[in-house]
Design a protein around this motif. Structure first.
Motif, PDB file in Angstrom:
ATOM      1  N   GLN A   1       1.232  -1.023  -0.370  1.00  0.00           N
ATOM      2  CA  GLN A   1      -0.078  -0.385   0.621  1.00  0.00           C
ATOM      3  C   GLN A   1       0.721   1.424   0.214  1.00  0.00           C
ATOM      4  O   GLN A   1       0.467   2.015   1.205  1.00  0.00           O
ATOM      5  N   THR A   2       2.045   1.462  -1.126  1.00  0.00           N
ATOM      6  CA  THR A   2       2.625   2.170  -0.756  1.00  0.00           C
ATOM      7  C   THR A   2       1.823   3.153  -2.523  1.00  0.00           C
ATOM      8  O   THR A   2       2.262   2.132  -3.707  1.00  0.00           O
ATOM      9  N   SER A   3       2.239   4.360  -2.152  1.00  0.00           N
ATOM     10  CA  SER A   3       2.316   4.761  -3.495  1.00  0.00           C
ATOM     11  C   SER A   3       3.341   6.243  -3.569  1.00  0.00           C
ATOM     12  O   SER A   3       4.169   6.429  -2.982  1.00  0.00           O
ATOM     13  N   LEU A   4       3.951   5.885  -4.839  1.00  0.00           N
ATOM     14  CA  LEU A   4       5.826   6.157  -4.897  1.00  0.00           C
ATOM     15  C   LEU A   4       4.631   6.904  -6.655  1.00  0.00           C
ATOM     16  O   LEU A   4       4.761   6.505  -7.997  1.00  0.00           O
ATOM     17  N   SER A   5       5.780   8.309  -6.712  1.00  0.00           N
ATOM     18  CA  SER A   5       5.883   9.420  -8.173  1.00  0.00           C
ATOM     19  C   SER A   5       7.605   9.611  -8.153  1.00  0.00           C
ATOM     20  O   SER A   5       7.774  10.169  -7.269  1.00  0.00           O
ATOM     21  N   PHE A   6       8.044   9.653  -9.467  1.00  0.00           N
ATOM     22  CA  PHE A   6       9.042  10.275 -10.084  1.00  0.00           C
ATOM     23  C   PHE A   6       8.618  11.258 -10.112  1.00  0.00           C
ATOM     24  O   PHE A   6       8.333  12.002 -11.357  1.00  0.00           O
ATOM     25  N   LEU A   7       8.898  12.698  -9.307  1.00  0.00           N
ATOM     26  CA  LEU A   7       8.830  14.514  -9.589  1.00  0.00           C
ATOM     27  C   LEU A   7      10.285  14.583 -10.618  1.00  0.00           C
ATOM     28  O   LEU A   7      10.153  15.147 -11.614  1.00  0.00           O
TER      29      LEU A   7
ATOM     30  N   VAL B   1       1.905  17.728  -1.512  1.00  0.00           N
ATOM     31  CA  VAL B   1       3.689  17.527  -0.402  1.00  0.00           C
ATOM     32  C   VAL B   1       4.633  18.292   0.025  1.00  0.00           C
ATOM     33  O   VAL B   1       4.357  19.780  -0.794  1.00  0.00           O
ATOM     34  N   ILE B   2       5.296  18.517   0.831  1.00  0.00           N
ATOM     35  CA  ILE B   2       6.703  19.732   1.490  1.00  0.00           C
ATOM     36  C   ILE B   2       7.869  19.286   0.374  1.00  0.00           C
ATOM     37  O   ILE B   2       8.235  18.200  -0.053  1.00  0.00           O
ATOM     38  N   SER B   3       8.276  19.663  -0.440  1.00  0.00           N
ATOM     39  CA  SER B   3       9.169  19.848  -1.819  1.00  0.00           C
ATOM     40  C   SER B   3      10.581  20.460  -1.456  1.00  0.00           C
ATOM     41  O   SER B   3       9.779  22.042  -1.017  1.00  0.00           O
ATOM     42  N   THR B   4      11.563  20.742  -1.826  1.00  0.00           N
ATOM     43  CA  THR B   4      13.422  21.967  -1.834  1.00  0.00           C
ATOM     44  C   THR B   4      13.020  22.056  -3.001  1.00  0.00           C
ATOM     45  O   THR B   4      13.597  23.765  -3.095  1.00  0.00           O
ATOM     46  N   ARG B   5      12.085  22.060  -4.522  1.00  0.00           N
ATOM     47  CA  ARG B   5      11.877  22.730  -5.322  1.00  0.00           C
ATOM     48  C   ARG B   5      10.989  22.369  -6.329  1.00  0.00           C
ATOM     49  O   ARG B   5      10.300  21.352  -5.818  1.00  0.00           O
ATOM     50  N   THR B   6      10.177  23.000  -6.947  1.00  0.00           N
ATOM     51  CA  THR B   6       9.730  22.849  -7.919  1.00  0.00           C
ATOM     52  C   THR B   6      10.352  21.610  -9.147  1.00  0.00           C
ATOM     53  O   THR B   6      11.165  21.531  -9.674  1.00  0.00           O
ATOM     54  N   PRO B   7       9.377  20.603  -9.241  1.00  0.00           N
ATOM     55  CA  PRO B   7       9.460  19.395  -9.887  1.00  0.00           C
ATOM     56  C   PRO B   7       9.143  19.804 -11.346  1.00  0.00           C
ATOM     57  O   PRO B   7       8.681  20.741 -11.409  1.00  0.00           O
ATOM     58  N   PRO B   8      10.322  18.703 -12.088  1.00  0.00           N
ATOM     59  CA  PRO B   8      10.348  19.567 -14.023  1.00  0.00           C
ATOM     60  C   PRO B   8       9.512  19.174 -14.629  1.00  0.00           C
ATOM     61  O   PRO B   8       8.802  18.323 -14.234  1.00  0.00           O
TER      62      PRO B   8
ATOM     63  N   ASN C   1       4.891  21.948  -2.401  1.00  0.00           N
ATOM     64  CA  ASN C   1       4.931  23.101  -1.339  1.00  0.00           C
ATOM     65  C   ASN C   1       6.157  23.272  -0.717  1.00  0.00           C
ATOM     66  O   ASN C   1       7.043  22.942  -0.646  1.00  0.00           O
ATOM     67  N   VAL C   2       6.880  24.448  -2.352  1.00  0.00           N
ATOM     68  CA  VAL C   2       8.641  24.156  -1.507  1.00  0.00           C
ATOM     69  C   VAL C   2       8.782  24.853  -0.925  1.00  0.00           C
ATOM     70  O   VAL C   2       8.242  25.976  -0.512  1.00  0.00           O
ATOM     71  N   VAL C   3       9.374  25.007  -0.221  1.00  0.00           N
ATOM     72  CA  VAL C   3      10.037  25.337   0.821  1.00  0.00           C
ATOM     73  C   VAL C   3      11.967  26.039   1.043  1.00  0.00           C
ATOM     74  O   VAL C   3      11.884  25.393  -0.344  1.00  0.00           O
TER      75      VAL C   3
END
Length: 672
Positions: free
Chosen positions: A88-94, A451-458, A498-500
């Motif tokens: 029951q794990t979801s994974l996305s490659f940002l 999700v929390i992220s350090t950068r905007t995904p391409p 949400n880029v931090v």
């Protein structure tokens, strides 16, 4: 500045911009390989909202999504990095490129082993509660619970940083396990030296197999899929090519690129997906050769940064060539594997440097490789037994299994052909998943959680697929296969992030030992840092007052002589020493001119019995049950391990033990 100087300056600037643009257009040099599945594992490729059951060896890249259902497991490799997913794990490659591995997990469990983290590379896991950035080689685990809205981070070995939405951050090190809720690092619990469960032991067993890999003596660990070669073939040394790998199979007339199917993956285009459990590295790196009575894989010179290729084959084509292999005399497609010394020229956009790098794993004369069609009168494998594979274009474009639709092609039929690295056939929607069995659409809403992220995904490469647009406009559309894919294919669901800011971890205000915190509830609880004691010595307990300032950037430990406070736990039955060192493979990366497979001075290679095509049966039936990943008997994580680029001094040898000087010992006593 004179006019000539000004013109020269402008010319240099223009040239630099062109070079930068060329590099920017180069695709990533690596992808993730789905190396093992257990139970129900489904995926949706970038640019599509159609789900299918994930086949082994499927390359995955930016924009792809993966779902592991109840009682399932999955394993992926990205070079030497291993990702293992619980049920029951979801994974996305940002993002998945040469500098950034950015993963999105909105629920479930991830076990992450980073064997090597090079300078300039970043590995990041984004969850609804925090962004976790890996700071060094090690073993990590993240558990994301959507019901309690929490993320638990465990650092078995290594160090990393958790970042929240309020630009606050927290550092974790060996043996740390902290659970946070909300989005601003609201700590719920902390454990020093957590215990392992069955999933951890399964992952550890897989890691130990890789540590002991024989194939790591012959290829770089950054060759994705190298670990699967150990149990499915044998290494031999031949005069022509040095070390070669011979697969074991009982299939009569077996040949490479014959048991699998073709799919379309942007930006590389037509990509081979092999059915064999070992069928990744030999089909995306190196070359194939027919020696004696069997095929062997020639990995070529060891390179520390090998470049992934979608398929190292030559396709027959050209205006003067046509092939009809179907019963209705429809158009056909034919190909054969490239041999040692033959150049691979990509059909997708790439720079001259990229073409040079992708051919470093073969023996090529010291000549300039131009981005033009490469043609030869005779290829090495063109006349090898069963080397040429052909099938109807309608079956090819839909990704149907090759072995069920292959036609017998004789070398004489390719007499008028020119050869290219990809057929100019426009892909269709079915090309994205190929022959993978369709799966019900994912109905859960957790994939879309922000999700929390350090950068905007391409943007995924599939969102602007230039090669598909070129083939649709100027290539061949297969009648009855469906409408060609368009160049612009927006993602099915745009990821919400949400880029931090990536500020350095900050320490919270000092907190008394009695737990009466005066700090904000949004900050992690400050805790004591365990004191490192030299091996063979007992810790010296210095007198301590009832209250003292504590290092806020470490795992909480209950104060001595007091019962643990609520939310504070400690597992004292687990030794957090690193794992055992893996066998040291020859460092070919540091000696690229050393002949692969040749013994060093005074060393002899153990003789190997010549491999035959009848040594071990192989069943490539796609309907066979998934592999059984029952955990093997393993050593626990208390055994020491040494990772490249990690600063963990080995133990067990007196000459390697850390011996602090008196000044450092005094500082330790003061700290205690």
């Amino acid at each position: 500045m004179t006019k000539l100087q000004r013109l020269l300056h402008e010319f240099v600037l223009l040239a630099s911009l062109l070079v930068s643009a060329a590099w920017a257009d180069d695709p990533p040099s690596q992808v993730a390989r789905l190396s093992a599945v257990e139970g129900s594992v489904t995926f949706a490729p970038a640019g599509s909202n159609e789900w299918a059951y994930a086949p082994i060896n499927r390359p995955m890249t930016t924009g792809d999504q993966l779902w592991v259902d109840k009682a399932g497991r999955a394993e992926l490799h990205l070079g030497s990095t291993a990702l293992r997913l619980g049920d029951q794990t979801s994974l996305s490659f940002l993002a998945l490129d040469d500098q950034n591995t950015q993963l999105k997990i909105t629920q479930g469990t991830l076990n992450l082993r980073v064997r090597t983290l090079l300078s300039g590379q970043q590995v990041e896991v984004d969850t609804p509660n925090l962004a976790f950035v890996v700071n060094g080689a090690g073993d990590y685990r993240l558990d994301i619970d959507p019901n309690s809205n929490t993320t638990r981070v465990t650092v078995w070995h290594g160090n990393g940083s958790a970042l929240g939405s309020a630009n606050n951050s927290f550092s974790l090190h060996d043996g740390d396990q902290i659970t946070w809720s909300g989005t601003d690092l609201q700590e719920q619990s902390a454990i020093a030296g957590p215990g392992e469960d069955e999933f951890d032991r399964w992952a550890l067993a897989r890691d130990q197999r890789e540590d002991n890999s024989v194939s790591a003596h012959y290829v770089s660990r950054e060759v994705t899929g190298y670990e699967a070669l150990d149990d499915n073939g044998s290494w031999q040394t031949v005069p022509q090519y040095g070390a070669v790998w011979v697969p074991r199979t009982t299939i009569v007339g077996w040949a490479p690129y014959h048991y699998g199917h073709w799919v379309w993956i942007a930006p590389w285009g037509w990509t081979w997906v092999d059915d064999a459990p070992w069928g990744f590295a030999p089909f995306h790196y190196g070359r194939w050769a027919y020696l004696g009575s069997s095929w062997c894989w020639v990995p070529g010179p060891v390179h520390p940064h090998p470049v992934y290729a979608p398929a190292l084959v030559a396709f027959a084509g050209g205006n003067a060539f046509s092939l009809h292999v179907s019963v209705n005399s429809g158009p056909g497609v034919a190909w054969f594997p490239l041999g040692p010394g033959e150049v691979y020229r990509p059909a997708y956009g790439s720079s001259a440097n990229y073409i040079t790098n992708i051919n470093r794993t073969t023996v090529v004369n010291n000549t300039v490789i131009n981005n033009v069609t490469v043609n030869k009168a005779v290829y090495v494998n063109q006349n090898a037994p069963n080397a040429i594979t052909g099938m109807a274009a309608s079956a090819f474009v839909k990704g149907q299994p090759v072995q069920g639709a292959a036609a017998t092609i004789k070398p004489q039929q390719l007499g008028q052909a020119q050869f290219e690295s990809a057929p100019r056939i426009a892909p269709v929607n079915q090309s994205l998943v190929g022959s993978a069995k369709p799966a019900p659409a994912f109905s859960g809403g957790n994939f879309n959680r922000p999700v929390i992220s350090t950068r905007t995904p391409p943007q995924p490469f599939a969102a602007h697929d230039e090669l598909a647009g070129r083939f649709a406009a100027h290539g061949q559309a297969v009648p009855g296969a469906g409408a060609p894919l368009t160049q612009v294919r927006p993602a099915a669901v745009q990821p919400q992030v949400n880029v931090v800011h990536t500020a350095m971890p900050r320490a919270a205000a000092p907190v008394p030992v009695n737990g009466n915190s005066q700090s904000s509830g949004n900050q992690p609880k400050p805790v004591a840092q365990p004191v490192r004691v030299p091996q063979g010595q007992s810790p010296k307990i210095a007198p301590q007052p009832d209250t003292r300032e504590i290092n806020a950037n470490a795992v909480p430990h209950p104060p001595a002589g007091r019962a643990p406070q609520q939310g504070w736990q400690q597992n004292t039955g687990r030794n957090m020493e690193p794992r055992a060192n893996p066998p040291i493979a020859p460092h070919y990366e540091n000696a690229p001119n050393q002949a692969r497979g040749q013994p060093e001075s005074g060393q002899q290679l153990a003789p190997q019995r010549p491999a035959t095509m009848e040594q071990q049966p192989a069943n490539y039936n796609r309907s066979v049950p998934a592999q059984n990943f029952a955990p093997q008997k393993t050593q626990n994580r208390s055994q020491p391990t040494q990772y490249p680029h990690a600063h963990n001094p080995p133990t067990g040898h007196p000459e390697h033990q850390h011996k602090p000087d008196e000044q450092h010992q005094q500082k330790d006593e003061q700290a205690r």
